[in-house]
Design an enzyme around this catalytic site. Structure first.
Site, PDB file in Angstrom:
ATOM      1  N   SER A  98      -3.191   0.922   5.667  1.00 33.36           N
ATOM      2  CA  SER A  98      -2.348   1.203   4.507  1.00 33.36           C
ATOM      3  C   SER A  98      -0.890   0.856   4.806  1.00 33.36           C
ATOM      4  O   SER A  98      -0.582  -0.295   5.119  1.00 33.36           O
ATOM      5  CB  SER A  98      -2.520   2.668   4.105  1.00 33.36           C
ATOM      6  OG  SER A  98      -1.942   2.925   2.859  1.00 33.36           O
ATOM      7  N   ASP A 222     -11.108   0.896  -3.636  1.00 34.15           N
ATOM      8  CA  ASP A 222      -9.778   1.399  -3.275  1.00 34.15           C
ATOM      9  C   ASP A 222      -8.889   1.504  -4.512  1.00 34.15           C
ATOM     10  O   ASP A 222      -8.682   0.519  -5.223  1.00 34.15           O
ATOM     11  CB  ASP A 222      -9.139   0.455  -2.244  1.00 34.15           C
ATOM     12  CG  ASP A 222      -8.006   1.097  -1.473  1.00 34.15           C
ATOM     13  OD1 ASP A 222      -7.321   1.964  -2.030  1.00 34.15           O
ATOM     14  OD2 ASP A 222      -7.804   0.717  -0.300  1.00 34.15           O
ATOM     15  N   HIS A 250     -10.128   4.022  -0.213  1.00 36.47           N
ATOM     16  CA  HIS A 250      -9.051   3.777   0.745  1.00 36.47           C
ATOM     17  C   HIS A 250      -9.395   4.301   2.136  1.00 36.47           C
ATOM     18  O   HIS A 250      -8.812   3.872   3.121  1.00 36.47           O
ATOM     19  CB  HIS A 250      -7.772   4.448   0.229  1.00 36.47           C
ATOM     20  CG  HIS A 250      -6.518   3.915   0.821  1.00 36.47           C
ATOM     21  ND1 HIS A 250      -6.215   2.567   0.880  1.00 36.47           N
ATOM     22  CD2 HIS A 250      -5.448   4.551   1.379  1.00 36.47           C
ATOM     23  CE1 HIS A 250      -5.030   2.396   1.441  1.00 36.47           C
ATOM     24  NE2 HIS A 250      -4.556   3.582   1.762  1.00 36.47           N
TER      25      HIS A 250
END
Length: 270
Positions: A98, A222, A250
């Site tokens: 991320s 996601d 995610h």
């Protein structure tokens, strides 16, 4: 083994160093709003396969110091460089999830990939986290602004709602509490300031500078770092391989942990 590395005066970064005698090094950089424990399900496995797993807590998160300033991609990438130099790391794999993916990409551009033999990007927030003129991908800026405001208004509620958005799989109450605790130990202002950086900074030039073999993981469900971003990274990084995770959002490091670890190991050994 846990210890601290001073990255600038009065700022110490926590480092978790597992199997430090191994010469096969993976440096993990976690995503927002967690800490190094995000990779628990990799740290359970990879050291037994002969890898030295180094997890850091970004400044403002986990057990690291929480200064008021220093949350730009440049400063966060510089923190990594100090850790690399302090630990004498060479020929290592740099991995980021991320915003951690965004930070390691800035490291590759700003520090010319110093010491890195391979790069691994897990649902990376790059090359731009939000939609911009000429770049119709990612979240909208107002969605990030809402998260920033929620962080300042009621951070525990924001984190609780984020948990359901973060994962595609159904979560047990115990797992929800575990994930919530990863985020709650951060400071509120660092949680918000990382979002400001994600909203305002871009990594197009940094992505173009990447020359090492690169592995890209992306969950197709996601809702935070949208799947189109992974496709663009794959197109722009010449020596890259993109692997889709069909049953993940995610949190693919946990949702499909067996596939995650297997594919990462395959990349490391080729």
């Amino acid at each position: 083994m846990g210890y601290y590395v001073q990255v600038e005066p009065s700022v110490n970064i926590y480092v978790e160093d597992i199997n430090p005698k191994s010469e096969n090094v993976i440096l993990f950089v976690h995503g927002w709003p967690a800490n190094h424990r995000l990779f628990e399900y990799q740290f359970n496995v990879l050291p037994g396969m002969g890898y030295r797993c180094i997890g850091i807590d970004l400044r403002g998160f986990g057990q690291s110091d929480k200064p008021w300033e220093g949350y730009s991609f440049d400063r966060l990438a510089d923190d990594i460089r100090v850790i690399v130099d302090t630990l004498g790391l060479k020929h290592f794999t740099l991995a980021g999830h991320s915003v951690g993916g965004a930070i390691v990409i800035r490291y590759m551009g700003r520090h010319r990939g110093y010491g890195v033999d391979k790069l691994a990007l897990f649902a990376a927030a790059a090359p731009s986290f939000i939609q911009r003129p000429g770049f119709p991908y990612g979240l909208q800026a107002n969605e990030v602004n809402q998260l920033i405001q929620q962080t300042y208004d009621n951070r525990p509620q924001m984190l609780a709602e984020l948990t359901n958005m973060f994962f595609y799989r159904t979560l047990t109450p115990a797992f929800k509490e575990w994930f919530f605790q990863l985020g709650i130990v951060a400071s509120g202002y660092s949680t918000a300031n990382i979002l400001v950086t994600l909203r305002d900074e871009v990594l197009f030039a940094d992505v173009e500078s990447i020359q090492v073999p690169t592995l890209i993981f992306q969950g197709i469900h996601d809702q935070i770092c949208l799947p189109q971003l992974a496709s663009i990274l794959h197109q722009q990084i010449q020596r890259s391989k993109l692997i889709w995770f069909e049953h993940s959002g995610h949190g693919l490091f946990w949702e499909e942990q067996e596939k995650f670890n297997r594919e990462l190991l395959a990349f490391l050994t080729t």
